[in-house]
Design a protein around this motif. Structure first.
Motif: not given
Lengths: 253, 253, 253, 253, 253, 253, 253, 253
Positions: E71-73, E78-79, E94-97, E110-111
């Motif tokens: 999803i992130a790609e 995502f939530l 995996a997703f520091a932010e 939410n990038s």
């Protein structure tokens, strides 16, 4: 009739008119009741003289009368339950000697009663006056199935002294039927006083969270007194049959 | 064995060694399954080659293995359901050719499979990914009972386009099994798209007012689509058997 | 009609009157049924000749008659369920050739019946006489959906010999519908005797802890016989449709 | 009135007629509504012009009429729900300009309507024709609370093409009310098509295991579509108010 | 991709490479989402920037991480809900932010956040401290769906003064989410204080006759305050989405 | 009378007419109520002057009148509950001085009232106007059992200011009876305002998921306010008795 | 001891040491069990030699052992039910001659068994292998209460021939205990085959909509076979006691 | 603090520093608890010395200790309920003089106890030994709220003589708390023996159809004894508070 067909088949085998292999094939299609089951049924009927039972609710008056007439011709005895006034009136017109319990809503015909019932009675205990119709159904049913019946009314658990006053009657019971609505606590108390089987009948008497007898039913199923068994809500008939079967055992039935 | 005893009896009658009246008496005590019932059972087994089924839940691993061994000796085929990892591992050790569905928790042995399954497939449709284990149990069961199986996953009603994309597969089905938890709405939607029997399987997937699958169960029972029937919560096995029986009919089974 | 609009659009694109990009935009607003769904519906109607069904309960007599009239004009065939006496009477006045099942409360019109139904029948089994109205609804429905129907009445589990006597009829069934109230045990017993799909219909017959059919429903959902599926309480219609679909498969439908 | 008493008290303090300590004591016994709560109420009434609502069920016709008369004098606007024919007839006699929705059983009086409703409409979607009375109650209520209303009828999930045909109307909605009985699946499907709040109203339409709307209620609570909220069974009024409040926000209300 | 295929088809028609009749045939087999449904989805995604949601319960940590990565790609946001500690830890690695709400058990990525949320906030009110996890899920969800969120804790109805002290916060709300277990009375009280939509979330907090949240659920469904809608037990996520959609309307979303 | 028999027995023992061993034997068959229980009953009657209570529902008018006549002769006071119009009319004809509460459906006779009730009153609080009949039953019952009664009507939780305005009355209560249907939230709120015992009475007022008062019952049982106890749905009588007993304690009863 | 006190009192009266009036006063405070109740208890214990029963669940091992030790000292006999492995092990260490039923989880001590049990046996019938633990509890209990016991396993209704094969055993029964989970249909079938009392024990065996034995319980309560009574779910103990009481009657107990 | 602000405001008005109209405006925004509600709270605290109560279940040990520390500083007294071993151990370490009831799972601190409790005691009656933990919670709570407490254990209704032996204790009670699981019949029996308020506490003791205490709860709600009120399942705390409030009244509290 099937019995005859079976005899005929075996005679044909014996006479060589039918080969064993062919007989085997035919046996596979024989109605089973010609054999084991029917024998059981026959045995029961001969020994106990139970009436056939007609559940009147949901049938027309004409249907009930017709069914009863056919039964009466064959066996001379029937028990109708859940009989409202119109059913009762019509059945009494048709069968003058039938006994109509207007409270318990049963009509009982027994044209050749066996000798007087003896032995330990079924004692039917009622918590409140509103439970009496269900208790009457149980009483009339037990009597129709050959049991002696005694009744104790209005001995709810909130006034224990009334129940204690009935210990004499209870102590002679061969089986006790306890009919109660609301919280259904009476069977537990009775179960602690007697050592014969206790059959609990929850009734739909109550309101609100009695949920049509559910509270009484659950209470009875969770009775802390050992030896208490339960039937469906308002099922006086079922309790009457079960109790009659129990005391029939005592009579050596 | 009973069949043989019966043949012997008839031969004795034919030979005059036993009188018909005595034979009649003995027949009354014959195990009934020698006759009607057994015949039916025999017929079924011959025609369909159904495996015997072992429900592993609540049995020890040793018990399951022993039961399976005895079945395998006699018939060469069994289906174990609700098989956890230890059961699966042990059965695979004992029966190398057995097929273990680790998701659906079934183990299937069929040492002499009949020719390839043909005809209309059982299509198994899943609302969400959490419903897949139950769907797998249904799939493995239907296959073990001789049906072709196709699967469509993750087509919940909140994203109808996914379901619509599967209409091709659905249109070829001989029977559809719909597996869904939560509100259990998918069978109604599928039932409106196909004209073959739809078997709905509620799953215990959900939380809160799903009450362990009750919500889905009630939803499916109240489906507004005609032709939908329902099995117990999480009962993939039952759905698989029912669906396999339906498509067996189409195959002229 | 939508199909025509779609053809027109494509013709315009082919003729260069509409650019592909504009056509794409318009397609997004096209009613979907012009495409996939409608095709499915059309296919079904052509092949099976199912009647449209009107659930009369909760509608006025006038509403039912008007709806039926419109359906009759279009297709010449309808099935009305839950039709009380006033609905039945009015429909028979309006449609002389309609068939009114007064027990099952259905009215069926089929002005151009296809050739005689053939193949394996739907066998409808009833536990008690009070279950007959629901069984009749199932029977009339299955017949209206093109199935042959045979019926076996009053074979409750407390008198197994009656059921055993019916094994001949059961052995020819393509699908069995079992209608039972009270404890709902009959489908399990029947499910053990046959190897075709069994559809269980709980009825609201009973009292007390039957809770309007809930006891029978739960009993059927928990049936120990594999291959039993269940419909809603008193839903003879749903069982009839499902059974008809099953035997339609056998007929190569 | 309380406000005046409060002003008087403060004036007395300012004038030195009452000491601050004594005023403090008296304030402790002041009815709270003179302060915070009342302010809130007042604010609401000024801004939104909501009618006062009278639930007619369980009140006599005379009681309803008297209550409405008093409200009408004070504010010129009321909404009566669950109004049967006798209530409706009497209210129309008393208030000629009142609007009586005979299907939704509401009577609405608004003697000084504000300017025409604008903005995104409340779209009310109905699964079956039997759900229309509840949908009408929702529609009349939403309108009485100032919302524009559009309706889409008879788009049950077993015939998805009908719902898909309504996507145009749905796409303009500010809030969607979905009214459905039986399995209550429609809100999930609608919730997957729109991105505005969806309010689901279960109805008591159905029979058997619908348990008076319980099946639909549970289905809706377990909806797999995010953003669906639910009101009580048959509570069209509640859904109408909630939906009107939502679109009032959009209008900048 | 389907869109492209569709464009290609139309271009071919325009170029005369495909006849309109053939195009019509192909369109019938086109995945429907290429058309109406997909358009709607696309529209929503463009306008609101909703994250895709992953329900972690019942999935392995590896599965959750893999799904999130994909999803992130694609969308950069995502939530994850119902994320236990192991899921949270791995996702943060995996997703520091990503933002991990350890109380509400959500992880949000939410990038490319859009500009600061404005407008009326979603106010989330909690009856007791045990209700806070569900309230946190609602808060994190509403925020992830673009809403401003304010929270009021521990204002149960047995201490009304605490609630009254919060009237300032409540008066600014665009929507109120009320989270309560036990008797679930708080939404009724709050519903009487505000004039914006109130979403009630029953929690499973309680014991005995709370029956896992059933008491609170029923209480909320029967709320005497108009405009209250309800979601499933413990369904903070659903309430958060619904509330965010409501205030999105106010923002002109 | 039993007391006399007991005295006689003891006198006979004292006189040597009966041996201690024989007396022991007879004592075993003595009705228990002659002893412990009866004493308790007697004590209660002397001190409190409670009326005997007749539950009229399910009894004929004649039965109620006859029972009341016998009670009146003996004690001069009775309380009839669930008295419909025909019962009320007949009782007023028979007992001119009886007080008939037509709303609460009680008839109370007290021919020799004790001195005026004093002390802390029972305050009876009602959520909505439909709850008033049950509240009236509670009020009439509490008064008949000797308590002072004050009433506060229509203070449902969705309009808290009305309840707050009643704090003066509440602050003087010796016990509070709170009568509420729908979500049953009022007892929690009242329980937070007072420090005397609160008795909650759920009513069957409501529809849909109120399930005949179940929602209110569960809400009250799960009340977050300490010191709240609950009686059966619509059981105003039970609440009235319990409250009267509580304030009787305060009076030094 | 109370008996002695009572004798003493009467002797004192006889001796003139206590006046009758004073004795009357003292009698009012006598523990009632000195009289009627105790007599009943004593009678029962003498005649039937029932063991005292200890329900081990929820007690510590130490508590169970201590209670059993005290009972053993007094009467030499006890029955422990719901005894897990640790309880069983410890009791066997303490009482070498105790009989531990590891399947039924009972431990029985009877240091002075009366002569061999005779008469009609209690026949315990089991539907499936998972029902055996409950059946074993019933069997061990009935034996501990003095009954002969015979067992028939694995005769579920989906394979009737197995039950029919057991008719010989059933025909000799004095009472039948039927243990079944899932749909609970077996008691109805057995009840149609025998004419002695049938006690049905629902078990919690099953999954999904068996709801922990509720389905079986309701099925049994609604049994269409007369004479069936029911005990609580998994209550093998209660069924064992009730059945033992029934056959004790037959023995002339 | 709010009180001070209010005093300041009034002083300013008195001093002419703030005009009455401005003061009115400010009062509207004053936290309400500064007025009516807080006064009530304050009054209660002064008069009764009730401890603040902490429900430990669902809180960490650290949280409980911290909350208790803050309470102890302010008031010197707290009551913790549902305290498991780790909570109890830590609290005893932190507060050496706290009383830990390990059976009832409460911890009570009262650093400045008022003079000895006097007056009529709360009598707590238990049906079986498994009900003792709930009874202990009730006892410790009632004591912490200032009541004298006496206890009667193990007087279930199946052995009435044990209860009758306790009539002396019961006759002195100011309020009776009856704790019972299973069928919950004890409160009805006790309610018939005493004339003070009876508070029934259903416990979750039982199995099968006790449904976690539901059977006992329903039984108690349907009690045929007047004056019985009920609290939630296992809610010993609630019963203790209610009983303490009742006897506080008698003490002239």
């Amino acid at each position: 009739m099937n019995r005859e067909a079976l005899e005929l088949l075996l005679t044909d085998v014996a006479a060589g008119r039918i080969a064993p292999a062919d007989a085997l094939l035919r046996l596979r299609h024989f109605p089973t009741e010609a054999l084991g089951f029917a024998a059981i049924d026959h045995h029961r009927e001969l020994r106990q003289g139970h009436p056939e039972v007609v559940f009147a609710e949901g049938k027309t008056v004409d249907q009930v009368v017709e069914i009863c007439s056919r039964i009466a011709e064959r066996s001379g005895r029937f028990l109708v339950t859940r009989a409202d006034d119109s059913v009762g009136t019509r059945l009494r017109e048709a069968f003058a000697e039938a006994v109509w319990d207007t409270v318990g809503r049963t009509v009982h015909l027994n044209s050749s009663p066996s000798s007087e019932a003896t032995g330990a009675p079924v004692v039917i205990v009622t918590a409140g006056t509103s439970d009496i119709p269900v208790a009457s159904e149980a009483a009339s049913t037990a009597a129709a199935f050959g049991a002696m019946v005694e009744r104790v009314h209005d001995v709810g658990v909130a006034g224990l002294h009334r129940l204690v006053a009935a210990t004499d009657v209870l102590s002679k019971a061969g089986a006790v039927v306890v009919v109660a609505g609301m919280e259904g606590a009476l069977p537990s108390v009775v179960g602690g006083l007697v050592d014969v089987p206790v059959i609990a009948v929850p009734t739909s008497v109550g309101y609100g969270a009695s949920f049509g007898g559910l509270a009484a039913l659950l209470g009875m199923l969770n009775s802390c007194a050992a030896g208490v068994t339960v039937v469906n809500i308002d099922n006086g008939f079922g309790a009457g049959v079960a109790a009659a079967r129990i005391v029939a055992l005592r009579r050596g039935g």
